[in-house]
Design a protein around this motif. Sequence first.
Motif, PDB file in Angstrom:
ATOM      1  N   SER A  64       0.807  -1.225   0.000  1.00  0.00           N
ATOM      2  CA  SER A  64       0.000   0.000   0.000  1.00  0.00           C
ATOM      3  C   SER A  64       0.837   1.271   0.000  1.00  0.00           C
ATOM      4  CB  SER A  64      -0.884   0.020   1.250  1.00  0.00           C
ATOM      5  OG  SER A  64      -0.056   0.087   2.397  1.00  0.00           O
ATOM      6  N   GLY A  65       2.160   1.137   0.166  1.00  0.00           N
ATOM      7  CA  GLY A  65       2.980   2.342   0.195  1.00  0.00           C
ATOM      8  C   GLY A  65       4.364   2.054   0.724  1.00  0.00           C
ATOM      9  N   GLY A  66       5.181   3.087   0.754  1.00  0.00           N
ATOM     10  CA  GLY A  66       6.579   2.916   1.146  1.00  0.00           C
ATOM     11  C   GLY A  66       6.731   2.326   2.540  1.00  0.00           C
ATOM     12  N   THR A  69       6.065  -1.319   2.646  1.00  0.00           N
ATOM     13  CA  THR A  69       7.187  -2.007   1.993  1.00  0.00           C
ATOM     14  C   THR A  69       8.368  -2.140   2.959  1.00  0.00           C
ATOM     15  OG1 THR A  69       6.577  -1.450  -0.269  1.00  0.00           O
ATOM     16  CG2 THR A  69       8.922  -1.629   0.174  1.00  0.00           C
ATOM     17  N   CYS A  70       8.701  -1.059   3.657  1.00  0.00           N
ATOM     18  CA  CYS A  70       9.832  -1.096   4.598  1.00  0.00           C
ATOM     19  C   CYS A  70       9.544  -2.078   5.743  1.00  0.00           C
ATOM     20  CB  CYS A  70      10.091   0.294   5.190  1.00  0.00           C
ATOM     21  SG  CYS A  70      10.518   1.547   3.967  1.00  0.00           S
ATOM     22  N   ILE A  71       8.330  -2.038   6.264  1.00  0.00           N
ATOM     23  CA  ILE A  71       7.987  -2.906   7.405  1.00  0.00           C
ATOM     24  C   ILE A  71       8.072  -4.379   6.986  1.00  0.00           C
ATOM     25  CG2 ILE A  71       6.108  -3.592   8.972  1.00  0.00           C
ATOM     26  CD1 ILE A  71       5.196  -0.561   8.799  1.00  0.00           C
ATOM     27  N   ALA A  98      18.041   7.082   7.325  1.00  0.00           N
ATOM     28  CA  ALA A  98      17.036   6.137   6.796  1.00  0.00           C
ATOM     29  C   ALA A  98      15.641   6.627   7.163  1.00  0.00           C
ATOM     30  CB  ALA A  98      17.271   4.745   7.366  1.00  0.00           C
ATOM     31  N   HIS A  99      14.668   6.275   6.367  1.00  0.00           N
ATOM     32  CA  HIS A  99      13.300   6.722   6.636  1.00  0.00           C
ATOM     33  C   HIS A  99      12.792   6.123   7.962  1.00  0.00           C
ATOM     34  CE1 HIS A  99       8.976   7.359   6.193  1.00  0.00           C
ATOM     35  NE2 HIS A  99       9.321   8.353   5.385  1.00  0.00           N
ATOM     36  N   PRO A 100      12.048   6.911   8.741  1.00  0.00           N
ATOM     37  CA  PRO A 100      11.534   6.408  10.032  1.00  0.00           C
ATOM     38  C   PRO A 100      10.628   5.180   9.909  1.00  0.00           C
ATOM     39  CG  PRO A 100      11.250   8.787   9.882  1.00  0.00           C
ATOM     40  CD  PRO A 100      11.751   8.337   8.541  1.00  0.00           C
ATOM     41  N   ALA A 148      18.426   4.502  -1.469  1.00  0.00           N
ATOM     42  CA  ALA A 148      18.775   4.854  -2.849  1.00  0.00           C
ATOM     43  C   ALA A 148      17.690   5.750  -3.436  1.00  0.00           C
ATOM     44  CB  ALA A 148      18.943   3.584  -3.688  1.00  0.00           C
ATOM     45  N   PRO A 149      17.690   7.039  -3.160  1.00  0.00           N
ATOM     46  CA  PRO A 149      18.553   7.743  -2.206  1.00  0.00           C
ATOM     47  C   PRO A 149      17.814   7.956  -0.896  1.00  0.00           C
ATOM     48  CG  PRO A 149      17.416   9.334  -3.569  1.00  0.00           C
ATOM     49  CD  PRO A 149      16.887   7.977  -3.956  1.00  0.00           C
ATOM     50  N   SER A 150      18.511   8.604   0.063  1.00  0.00           N
ATOM     51  CA  SER A 150      17.887   8.955   1.338  1.00  0.00           C
ATOM     52  C   SER A 150      16.938  10.122   1.110  1.00  0.00           C
ATOM     53  CB  SER A 150      18.955   9.371   2.344  1.00  0.00           C
ATOM     54  OG  SER A 150      19.527  10.607   1.945  1.00  0.00           O
ATOM     55  N   VAL A 175      17.560  -2.513   0.168  1.00  0.00           N
ATOM     56  CA  VAL A 175      17.748  -1.192  -0.435  1.00  0.00           C
ATOM     57  C   VAL A 175      16.402  -0.476  -0.432  1.00  0.00           C
ATOM     58  CG1 VAL A 175      18.420   0.103  -2.475  1.00  0.00           C
ATOM     59  CG2 VAL A 175      19.598  -2.039  -1.923  1.00  0.00           C
ATOM     60  N   ASP A 176      16.365   0.688   0.234  1.00  0.00           N
ATOM     61  CA  ASP A 176      15.142   1.491   0.229  1.00  0.00           C
ATOM     62  C   ASP A 176      15.196   2.447  -0.961  1.00  0.00           C
ATOM     63  OD1 ASP A 176      12.909   2.933   0.652  1.00  0.00           O
ATOM     64  OD2 ASP A 176      13.541   3.841   2.540  1.00  0.00           O
ATOM     65  N   GLY A 177      14.578   1.979  -2.041  1.00  0.00           N
ATOM     66  CA  GLY A 177      14.482   2.824  -3.240  1.00  0.00           C
ATOM     67  C   GLY A 177      13.071   3.377  -3.377  1.00  0.00           C
ATOM     68  N   LEU A 211       5.395   3.283  -6.484  1.00  0.00           N
ATOM     69  CA  LEU A 211       4.811   3.796  -7.731  1.00  0.00           C
ATOM     70  C   LEU A 211       4.028   5.068  -7.473  1.00  0.00           C
ATOM     71  CD1 LEU A 211       3.786   0.478  -9.487  1.00  0.00           C
ATOM     72  CD2 LEU A 211       5.829   1.884  -9.811  1.00  0.00           C
ATOM     73  N   HIS A 212       3.630   5.286  -6.205  1.00  0.00           N
ATOM     74  CA  HIS A 212       2.877   6.522  -5.938  1.00  0.00           C
ATOM     75  C   HIS A 212       3.808   7.724  -5.709  1.00  0.00           C
ATOM     76  CE1 HIS A 212       2.355   5.443  -1.323  1.00  0.00           C
ATOM     77  NE2 HIS A 212       3.562   5.865  -1.574  1.00  0.00           N
ATOM     78  N   LYS A 213       5.096   7.520  -5.976  1.00  0.00           N
ATOM     79  CA  LYS A 213       6.015   8.669  -5.978  1.00  0.00           C
ATOM     80  C   LYS A 213       6.419   8.888  -7.443  1.00  0.00           C
ATOM     81  CE  LYS A 213       7.334   8.461  -1.141  1.00  0.00           C
ATOM     82  NZ  LYS A 213       6.959   7.176  -0.539  1.00  0.00           N
TER      83      LYS A 213
HETATM   84  C1  LIG Z   1      13.184   6.726   1.157  1.00  0.00           C
HETATM   85  C2  LIG Z   1      11.787   6.568   1.670  1.00  0.00           C
HETATM   86  N1  LIG Z   1      11.406   5.418   2.231  1.00  0.00           N
HETATM   87  C3  LIG Z   1      10.162   5.232   2.703  1.00  0.00           C
HETATM   88  C4  LIG Z   1       9.215   6.218   2.611  1.00  0.00           C
HETATM   89  C5  LIG Z   1       7.827   5.997   3.174  1.00  0.00           C
HETATM   90  O1  LIG Z   1       6.898   6.022   2.148  1.00  0.00           O
HETATM   91  P1  LIG Z   1       5.328   6.257   2.389  1.00  0.00           P
HETATM   92  O2  LIG Z   1       5.178   7.678   2.808  1.00  0.00           O
HETATM   93  O3  LIG Z   1       4.753   5.953   1.045  1.00  0.00           O
HETATM   94  O4  LIG Z   1       4.875   5.308   3.434  1.00  0.00           O
HETATM   95  C6  LIG Z   1       9.563   7.447   2.028  1.00  0.00           C
HETATM   96  C7  LIG Z   1       8.597   8.551   1.940  1.00  0.00           C
HETATM   97  O5  LIG Z   1       8.903   9.629   1.526  1.00  0.00           O
HETATM   98  C8  LIG Z   1      10.879   7.628   1.529  1.00  0.00           C
HETATM   99  O6  LIG Z   1      11.270   8.771   0.966  1.00  0.00           O
END
Ligand SMILES: Cc1ncc(COP(=O)(O)O)c(C=O)c1O
Length: 436
Positions: A64-66, A69-71, A98-100, A148-150, A175-177, A211-213
């Motif tokens: 459903s989103g970034g 995906t990270c979790i 890294a993203h929170p 990739a990238p921060s 890799v967090d792309g 894809l929503h970015k």
């Molecule tokens: C590098 C990175 N990872 C993860 C996320 C989290 O994505 P989301 O806001 O779609 O949950 C973002 C959001 O900007 C991001 O830039």
Amino acid sequence: MAYVYDAGREDAGRAGREALAAFGEVNALDPLTFPSVARLENDLVAWALDLVRGAPDAVGTVTSGGSETCILAVLAAREAWRTRGRSGRATIIVAETAHPAFIKAVHLLDMDVHVVPVERESMRLTSAAVASAIREVGDSAALVVVSAPSYPHGVVDDIESIASLSQDAGIACHVDGCIGGVVLGVARRMGMEVPAFDLSVPGVSSFGLDLHKYGFSPKGVSILLFADTTYRSGTYFAYSAWPGYPLVNTTLQSTKPAAPMAAAWATLAVLGTAGLDRAVTEALQATRHLADGIAGIPGIRVVGHPDATLIALTGDDVDPFRIADYMRERDWVLQPQPSLGDLPRTLHLTVQPVSLATVELFLTDLRAATEAAARDDWASAPEDLEAAFADLPDLTSGAGLPPRMAEVHALIDGLPSNVRDPALGAIFGALFTSRR
Ligand SMILES: Cc1ncc(COP(=O)(O)O)c(C=O)c1O
């Protein structure tokens, strides 16, 4: 210049919106009842694997989103770590940039996190820093995260050497792309030079891209790719010991809207390879022009070197938060990013394809905003924090924010995170209180 990704293609936007509407009732929970969802998901994953060079046995999941995906990437690594006979609490190693979402994953999955500083000139996570983190964390290390990238500085970490270290230590490497994966993949496809960043790098076990970015699709769709099925199997949840339908979930969701997937499918189909190439080229060109222009404005500078389409700018004698206020008066939204230890306050710019048409206008306004901000003091946290909090605008009144926000951001900046984070939560708690 945050949150919004506009390829400047009305036809692609319309296709996405129409697909959203058409698929509103389709539930991606059940590919047996709705066979189209398997087709959509397989097409999107195949598209992504093509872009980031997944090996033939690589697989993926649409999320459903970034953050999801990270979790799930963290969950996959924890399960792989357990499969290797480890028990107790697993630890992930992440850069401070890294993203929170990764910290949230650790919180939700009851794991530990080891946060590593980035190199101060480039703002990249280096293999030397990761090597010492791996030594320190020892057997509990389950995952190393690279970006990739921060998001904060738009730079790509030293992925090749870090993935190789992780591989030698038997640790997964994600890799967090999410924000830059599509841009980097498309740029490389067009023959541009990009740092090594994807699933073809030995040691990379999973890869996320949204894809929503920069896939320019409506919100609610991201892709998590795995080097092979072993990692992915750790993220699946199946349960049939109840009298209802046998449940299989591939993500954190159960009922899963198919609409965002269908919208991404339609958006990418209408954009096509040529449309995406053009959009990414424009965003990259705009980024380069903006970074060059910022370098020419006295008092401000770009932090690190933008590797994709994100820019962080700071001021040595000019407060970035004040610049944001003066830019807002000129109708530009730049995102204030607080300082962290010796990392400076910055403003974040997410550069879009449509930004190319307004580079000169933006730079003229930025120069004027910087000159105005240079005449002001640096916004600082007030002495009396309690009074300052009491003075914060009541967002629930619908009155909106004050026109000048530098002092509010400075207040946030000045608080230690153990006070700041609960306070931010409380503000949202007040905001989402239904009043009759
Ligand atoms: C590098 C990175 N990872 C993860 C996320 C989290 O994505 P989301 O806001 O779609 O949950 C973002 C959001 O900007 C991001 O830039």
